[in-house]
Write an enzyme that holds these catalytic residues in place. Structure first.
Site, PDB file in Angstrom:
ATOM      1  N   TRP A 108      -4.018  13.775  21.906  1.00  0.00           N
ATOM      2  CA  TRP A 108      -3.231  14.198  23.313  1.00  0.00           C
ATOM      3  C   TRP A 108      -3.894  15.541  23.968  1.00  0.00           C
ATOM      4  CZ3 TRP A 108      -1.109  10.457  25.560  1.00  0.00           C
ATOM      5  CH2 TRP A 108      -0.658   9.498  24.734  1.00  0.00           C
TER       6      TRP A 108
ATOM      7  N   ASP B 271       2.505  21.362  25.956  1.00  0.00           N
ATOM      8  CA  ASP B 271       2.980  20.017  25.903  1.00  0.00           C
ATOM      9  C   ASP B 271       3.951  19.903  24.700  1.00  0.00           C
ATOM     10  OD1 ASP B 271       3.593  17.147  25.485  1.00  0.00           O
ATOM     11  OD2 ASP B 271       1.422  16.752  25.673  1.00  0.00           O
TER      12      ASP B 271
ATOM     13  N   LYS C 183      10.951  10.621  23.191  1.00  0.00           N
ATOM     14  CA  LYS C 183      10.805  11.065  21.928  1.00  0.00           C
ATOM     15  C   LYS C 183      12.407  11.769  21.291  1.00  0.00           C
ATOM     16  CE  LYS C 183       5.859  11.233  22.415  1.00  0.00           C
ATOM     17  NZ  LYS C 183       5.537   9.996  21.738  1.00  0.00           N
TER      18      LYS C 183
END
Length: 361
Positions: free
Chosen positions: A103, A173, A197
């Site tokens: 990511w 993030d 999530k």
């Protein structure tokens, strides 16, 4: 009546059963209004109250300072990879990024479309099993910001410390570990997290951004991607993801009822402790990540014999232990153990892993 399975999916992930039941009860008739939240005008007093309550509950949970805006936007965390440089990176400037996994690399690749990006540190030399100490980072002078990912969902690599950047805004993030344990929001210029999530269903991104950073977007930045526009319009410049926002608000209420983020941290610590402790004691299973950088939320592991992977997954499915297959880019297994995954699920997984090892070890 069927019994709910234990869901170890990395995202969209498990939601609290109490939240799903409340949403189910209100699906056709929200609080006696005779319509669903999905049918409600986002401009109505009712939905504005839902939105404002969700924001305040999130502020309470994370102790968000008053000089930060809380936004509920669309596009997923991946859209933020472009939105961040468009808002904060001058065309002649430079931004620092830290590479700790897939990511992070996606964020770097996207940001490079918009300007000069310096990879200040990378875990590549450690095969993405450890995080380089900040003393080894090569930071740029006068960087517009430093970006990093607190928790790599795929590789299971997580920071247990916050980088120190002085006056350079720190952007992170937190998609897969937000609300899992306390963080000091004031250390960050911006925090963003995809909802699917630890917050709610997909379709929503939470952005927590310091007010003085707003208004810096490039003239070429699309209106919809300007954080100041979102802030000035209460995240309703266009029709927002109303149902995702509503469900996220229910999750925030649930978190408060559990005792808040501090209480969740205690449960999450115990969940990951039990699982890693068993993996480390086993001769069949292995987790290669440095102990100081192991994720609390995503626990990847491999079997000594990869030929057993399909057998393991088949047996797990039979026991209603779902979505344990590792990401296609790394293989193996992965147990995502977010807030809504109960301690009982960890014990059930360990019991199965023990039985499987006894049979195949």
């Amino acid at each position: 009546m069927t019994t709910r399975a234990y869901n170890f999916c990395a995202g969209p992930a498990a939601l609290p059963e109490e939240v799903l039941k409340q949403a189910q009860a209100e699906l056709l008739d929200w609080q006696g209004r005779g319509l669903s939240v999905m049918e409600m005008s986002h401009r109505s007093d009712e939905f504005v109250a839902i939105a404002e309550t969700a924001e305040q509950d999130l502020r309470d949970l994370m102790q968000v300072p008053d000089n930060y805006k809380v936004l509920f936007v669309q596009g997923g965390a991946s859209q933020q990879f472009a939105q961040i440089p468009l808002n904060f990176l001058p065309e002649d400037g430079v931004a620092d990024y830290v590479d700790t996994g897939i990511w992070s690399k996606k964020a770097i690749d996207e940001a490079r479309r918009f300007g000069n990006i310096n990879v200040a540190a990378s875990a590549r030399a450690q095969d993405y099993f450890a995080i380089p100490g900040q003393n080894d980072w090569q930071l740029s002078k006068g960087a517009a910001y430093l970006h990093y990912c607190t928790n790599e969902t795929i590789g299971g690599l997580q920071f247990d410390w916050v980088p120190q950047t002085g006056d350079v805004p720190l952007i992170t993030d937190m998609s897969s570990d937000i609300l899992s344990r306390p963080v000091d929001v004031s250390q960050f210029g911006m925090i963003y997290a995809g909802a699917q999530k630890n917050i709610g269903p997909s379709g929503l991104v939470v952005v927590i951004v310091r007010e003085d950073l707003l208004g810096r977007a490039r003239s070429s930045c699309p209106t919809m991607l300007d954080y100041k526009v979102a802030a000035d319009n209460g995240s309703m410049f266009n029709t927002p993801a109303c149902f995702s926002w509503y469900l996220s608000g229910l999750v925030f209420k649930w978190l408060k009822a559990q005792g808040g983020v501090e209480a969740m941290a205690r449960v999450n610590h115990e969940k990951q402790r039990r699982l890693y402790e068993y993996i480390d004691s086993s001769e069949l299973y292995n987790n290669p990540v440095s102990r100081s950088a192991r994720s609390w939320m995503n626990v990847p592991f491999t079997l000594a014999d990869a030929a057993l992977d399909k057998v393991f997954l088949s047996g797990a499915e039979e026991r209603r232990l779902l979505n344990l297959k590792g990401h296609r880019s790394v293989g193996g297994m992965r147990a995502s153990i977010y807030n809504a995954v109960p301690l009982e699920a960890i014990d059930a997984l360990i019991d199965y892993m023990k039985a499987f090892e006894k049979e195949h070890g």
